[in-house]
Motif scaffolding. Structure first.
Motif, PDB file in Angstrom:
ATOM      1  N   LEU A   3      36.903  25.198  52.709  1.00  0.00           N
ATOM      2  CA  LEU A   3      37.152  26.637  52.803  1.00  0.00           C
ATOM      3  C   LEU A   3      38.600  26.962  52.437  1.00  0.00           C
ATOM      4  CD1 LEU A   3      35.993  29.389  53.564  1.00  0.00           C
ATOM      5  CD2 LEU A   3      36.614  28.929  55.942  1.00  0.00           C
ATOM      6  N   ALA A   4      39.519  26.094  52.837  1.00  0.00           N
ATOM      7  CA  ALA A   4      40.926  26.293  52.473  1.00  0.00           C
ATOM      8  C   ALA A   4      41.101  26.210  50.957  1.00  0.00           C
ATOM      9  CB  ALA A   4      41.796  25.262  53.173  1.00  0.00           C
ATOM     10  N   ILE A   5      40.384  25.281  50.306  1.00  0.00           N
ATOM     11  CA  ILE A   5      40.466  25.161  48.846  1.00  0.00           C
ATOM     12  C   ILE A   5      39.940  26.425  48.173  1.00  0.00           C
ATOM     13  CG2 ILE A   5      39.572  23.900  46.853  1.00  0.00           C
ATOM     14  CD1 ILE A   5      39.603  21.386  48.605  1.00  0.00           C
ATOM     15  N   VAL A   6      38.824  26.966  48.700  1.00  0.00           N
ATOM     16  CA  VAL A   6      38.297  28.230  48.183  1.00  0.00           C
ATOM     17  C   VAL A   6      39.337  29.335  48.333  1.00  0.00           C
ATOM     18  CG1 VAL A   6      36.562  30.031  48.536  1.00  0.00           C
ATOM     19  CG2 VAL A   6      35.880  27.630  48.577  1.00  0.00           C
TER      20      VAL A   6
ATOM     21  N   GLY B  72      50.924  37.420  47.724  1.00  0.00           N
ATOM     22  CA  GLY B  72      51.300  36.186  48.406  1.00  0.00           C
ATOM     23  C   GLY B  72      52.427  35.442  47.732  1.00  0.00           C
ATOM     24  N   VAL B  73      53.357  36.185  47.147  1.00  0.00           N
ATOM     25  CA  VAL B  73      54.506  35.568  46.486  1.00  0.00           C
ATOM     26  C   VAL B  73      55.593  35.298  47.529  1.00  0.00           C
ATOM     27  CG1 VAL B  73      56.330  35.919  44.759  1.00  0.00           C
ATOM     28  CG2 VAL B  73      54.002  36.766  44.330  1.00  0.00           C
ATOM     29  N   PRO B  74      56.117  34.066  47.594  1.00  0.00           N
ATOM     30  CA  PRO B  74      57.207  33.809  48.548  1.00  0.00           C
ATOM     31  C   PRO B  74      58.477  34.493  48.085  1.00  0.00           C
ATOM     32  CG  PRO B  74      56.753  31.864  47.202  1.00  0.00           C
ATOM     33  CD  PRO B  74      55.693  32.874  46.872  1.00  0.00           C
ATOM     34  N   PRO B  75      59.332  34.946  49.013  1.00  0.00           N
ATOM     35  CA  PRO B  75      59.276  34.769  50.462  1.00  0.00           C
ATOM     36  C   PRO B  75      58.694  35.985  51.189  1.00  0.00           C
ATOM     37  CG  PRO B  75      61.439  35.567  49.865  1.00  0.00           C
ATOM     38  CD  PRO B  75      60.626  35.533  48.589  1.00  0.00           C
TER      39      PRO B  75
ATOM     40  N   ALA C 121      43.148  33.019  45.982  1.00  0.00           N
ATOM     41  CA  ALA C 121      44.479  33.618  46.122  1.00  0.00           C
ATOM     42  C   ALA C 121      45.179  33.648  44.772  1.00  0.00           C
ATOM     43  CB  ALA C 121      45.299  32.826  47.135  1.00  0.00           C
ATOM     44  N   VAL C 122      45.000  32.587  43.995  1.00  0.00           N
ATOM     45  CA  VAL C 122      45.578  32.538  42.646  1.00  0.00           C
ATOM     46  C   VAL C 122      44.900  33.566  41.740  1.00  0.00           C
ATOM     47  CG1 VAL C 122      45.911  31.104  40.596  1.00  0.00           C
ATOM     48  CG2 VAL C 122      46.239  30.124  42.875  1.00  0.00           C
ATOM     49  N   ILE C 123      43.577  33.651  41.821  1.00  0.00           N
ATOM     50  CA  ILE C 123      42.845  34.636  41.007  1.00  0.00           C
ATOM     51  C   ILE C 123      43.256  36.054  41.390  1.00  0.00           C
ATOM     52  CG2 ILE C 123      40.558  35.600  40.538  1.00  0.00           C
ATOM     53  CD1 ILE C 123      39.435  32.771  40.844  1.00  0.00           C
ATOM     54  N   GLY C 124      43.361  36.299  42.690  1.00  0.00           N
ATOM     55  CA  GLY C 124      43.718  37.635  43.157  1.00  0.00           C
ATOM     56  C   GLY C 124      45.115  38.065  42.766  1.00  0.00           C
ATOM     57  N   ALA C 125      46.014  37.089  42.564  1.00  0.00           N
ATOM     58  CA  ALA C 125      47.379  37.446  42.180  1.00  0.00           C
ATOM     59  C   ALA C 125      47.416  38.161  40.837  1.00  0.00           C
ATOM     60  CB  ALA C 125      48.243  36.193  42.134  1.00  0.00           C
ATOM     61  N   TYR C 126      46.397  37.950  39.995  1.00  0.00           N
ATOM     62  CA  TYR C 126      46.408  38.534  38.648  1.00  0.00           C
ATOM     63  C   TYR C 126      46.471  40.049  38.693  1.00  0.00           C
ATOM     64  CZ  TYR C 126      44.726  40.311  34.217  1.00  0.00           C
ATOM     65  OH  TYR C 126      44.604  41.034  33.058  1.00  0.00           O
ATOM     66  N   TYR C 127      45.599  40.686  39.490  1.00  0.00           N
ATOM     67  CA  TYR C 127      45.570  42.156  39.418  1.00  0.00           C
ATOM     68  C   TYR C 127      46.788  42.793  40.076  1.00  0.00           C
ATOM     69  CZ  TYR C 127      42.892  41.268  43.797  1.00  0.00           C
ATOM     70  OH  TYR C 127      42.451  40.803  45.008  1.00  0.00           O
ATOM     71  N   TYR C 128      47.446  42.090  40.977  1.00  0.00           N
ATOM     72  CA  TYR C 128      48.715  42.612  41.498  1.00  0.00           C
ATOM     73  C   TYR C 128      49.821  42.461  40.449  1.00  0.00           C
ATOM     74  CZ  TYR C 128      46.329  42.334  46.014  1.00  0.00           C
ATOM     75  OH  TYR C 128      45.447  42.485  47.050  1.00  0.00           O
ATOM     76  N   LEU C 129      49.836  41.324  39.775  1.00  0.00           N
ATOM     77  CA  LEU C 129      50.826  41.120  38.713  1.00  0.00           C
ATOM     78  C   LEU C 129      50.611  42.093  37.559  1.00  0.00           C
ATOM     79  CD1 LEU C 129      50.881  37.202  38.627  1.00  0.00           C
ATOM     80  CD2 LEU C 129      52.634  38.727  39.566  1.00  0.00           C
ATOM     81  N   HIS C 130      49.354  42.489  37.352  1.00  0.00           N
ATOM     82  CA  HIS C 130      49.069  43.460  36.295  1.00  0.00           C
ATOM     83  C   HIS C 130      49.758  44.795  36.580  1.00  0.00           C
ATOM     84  CE1 HIS C 130      47.000  45.664  33.197  1.00  0.00           C
ATOM     85  NE2 HIS C 130      46.421  46.458  34.080  1.00  0.00           N
ATOM     86  N   VAL C 131      49.768  45.217  37.845  1.00  0.00           N
ATOM     87  CA  VAL C 131      50.456  46.462  38.211  1.00  0.00           C
ATOM     88  C   VAL C 131      51.950  46.331  37.956  1.00  0.00           C
ATOM     89  CG1 VAL C 131      50.965  48.061  40.096  1.00  0.00           C
ATOM     90  CG2 VAL C 131      48.692  47.036  39.926  1.00  0.00           C
ATOM     91  N   MET C 132      52.527  45.175  38.306  1.00  0.00           N
ATOM     92  CA  MET C 132      53.952  44.958  38.046  1.00  0.00           C
ATOM     93  C   MET C 132      54.255  45.011  36.545  1.00  0.00           C
ATOM     94  SD  MET C 132      54.713  41.738  40.569  1.00  0.00           S
ATOM     95  CE  MET C 132      53.738  41.480  42.057  1.00  0.00           C
TER      96      MET C 132
END
Length: 489
Positions: free
Chosen positions: A417-420, A392-395, A425-436
């Motif tokens: 629910l939006a706050i959750v 979910g990194v822009p753009p 979404a922030v937590i999930g970004a970690y494992y994608y950034l780990h691959v990068m």
């Protein structure tokens, strides 16, 4: 032919006109099955190319409006041809064609490519198209089972692999259980309303004073739908099936069927039981929360890339359910936009694994990608685009998809629910950034040279177009959202 016979034949023929794309796909599927009987293994690529062309032809027919007309509902309301159906069918055909382009080189190299693989994909797409256009509970179940049976066979295509066989058995057994739950829920809805027709069910549901039987049916249907989506807590099949199936098969079942699953939810809940939205929307919110929590938390500790993507799929399903929980035209359009975006992202993500794999080397461990940029900078850049979009990194396209469903949840009065969704979404970004990070900053493991993509021009080109599309469509995302919004005007 007598005058009476001609009079009876005319309306029957006219009712088949909106089904021309589906009938064409079915005919081409049977034709390819016959052609395959007379093609040697060395020339098996002919049926593969023809299957890709068949999907593109059917998609072009829908874009050009072949069979579309003033009549939106035919076959006594069982089949619906509307804007939502046309958009999802075109996306399904395109995504499935892209998936097939990854099939041939990989499955042939492994010695497991068979002529029926392409045919099974065509019939799976046919099942998706029927499910997308379902106007009654009968058509929903017909399309779903055609898709499911084809998918079971595809997962089990590598009969010599214990892992694939185990995955196919789990998929079949749990899929049969989910189908039973869905069918039981449909039977309760039929018992409460006396109809299998979704518009009639909607009208009856609006006037029911004591809807307990109907609500019980909705609960069972929700369980069945959640399994098909892979939403928590009905996700137990998904990691093992995604990991055990050959990667090209995983690519297919992780992408296009999500579009059909989205349509099934909209037909059953958004159209069929819409008067009971106050009861089932909180249930969707709970499923969204569980999927976000389970998917993201467990994905954090995965060392296998396919299993990581499997658990991330669960989290992405949670985001789709954010749109459903928001409800209304805005919520459904946002969920549809997310489903289309995720189908493109999943195709690219598993396509990266297929591109890097070799015979005896699955390229499915995150550690396998250490130092990829040192040897193949272009492929590393394409994988970066895919992971950035999933995070979910822009753009990139994934950012706008997440933003759309979060806004839909807020508009639907579910700020919590939006706050959750934002937190995970922030937590999930970690494992994608780990691959990068692994690709760009880690050295290859000792004794392993940095890997690089296959020298297959078609596959490399397909993957590059898919990955770059996530960036291009992220910049020009408004037309896609406009199509999704037009489906619910």
């Amino acid at each position: 032919m007598t005058t009476m016979q001609a009079t009876l034949a005319m309306p029957v023929a006219s009712e088949l006109v909106p089904l021309i794309p589906e009938l064409t796909l079915a005919g081409l599927g049977f034709l390819l099955l016959l052609i395959d009987l007379f093609v040697s293994d060395a020339r098996r690529g002919i049926t593969h190319v023809l299957s890709v062309l068949a999907l593109l032809l059917v998609g072009a027919m829908i874009v050009l409006g072949v069979g579309s007309g003033d009549e939106a509902s035919v076959l006594s309301g069982m089949f619906v041809r509307d804007t939502m159906a046309d958009v999802l069918k075109v996306c399904t055909c395109v995504v499935s064609a892209v998936a097939l382009l990854f099939f041939w080189p990989d499955l042939r190299e492994r010695g497991i490519y068979k002529g029926e693989v392409s045919v099974l994909v065509l019939f799976a797409v046919l099942g998706m198209m029927l499910l997308i256009s379902a106007g009654s509970l009968v058509m929903v179940y017909l399309g779903l089972e055609l898709l499911a049976l084809s998918s079971y066979a595809l997962v089990a295509i590598d009969r010599d692999s214990p892992l694939a066989s185990e995955a196919a058995i789990k998929y079949f057994v749990l899929g049969a259980l989910a189908s039973g739950l869905l069918l039981y829920g449909m039977s309760l809805v039929y018992g409460a309303t006396g109809s299998l027709d979704l518009p009639t069910i909607r009208n009856v549901a609006a006037g029911v004073d004591h809807p307990m039987l109907l609500l019980a049916g909705v609960v069972f249907m929700t369980a069945g739908v959640s399994f098909k989506f892979g939403a928590a807590p009905f996700h137990m099949w998904l990691p093992d099936v995604y990991h055990g199936a050959p990667t090209p098969i995983t690519l297919f079942i992780s992408s296009a069927p999500k579009l059909a699953a989205f349509a099934m939810v909209v037909r059953l809940f958004g159209f069929g039981t819409a008067p009971l939205a106050e009861q089932w929307q909180p249930l969707m919110a709970v499923l969204a929360t569980l999927s976000l929590v389970v998917g993201n938390v467990i994905a954090l500790v995965q060392a296998n890339l396919k299993r990581m993507l499997a658990y991330s799929t669960i989290s992405h399903v949670g985001f789709v359910f954010l749109g459903f929980a928001g409800g209304g035209a805005v919520g459904y359009a946002s969920a549809m936009f997310y489903a289309i975006s995720y189908a493109l992202m999943a195709t690219a993500a598993f396509g990266a694994i297929v591109l890097m794999a070799r015979r005896g080397f699955e390229a499915d461990r995150i550690a396998d990608y250490k130092g990829l940029n040192a040897r193949d900078p272009w492929s590393a850049a394409m994988v970066l685009c895919v992971m950035a979009s999933l995070a979910g990194v822009p753009p990139f396209l994934g950012f706008w998809a997440k933003l759309a469903v979060l806004r839909a949840a807020i508009d639907g009065g579910m700020l919590w629910l939006a706050i959750v969704g934002i937190v995970f979404a922030v937590i999930g970004a970690y494992y994608y950034l780990h691959v990068m990070k692994v690709m760009y900053f880690d050295a290859p493991e000792e004794g392993h040279a940095p890997m690089e993509a296959r020298e297959n021009g078609v596959m490399r080109f397909t993957f590059a177009v898919n990955a770059l599309a996530l960036l291009v469509l992220g910049v020009f995302w408004n037309p896609i959202m406009a199509w999704c919004q037009a489906a619910f005007v």
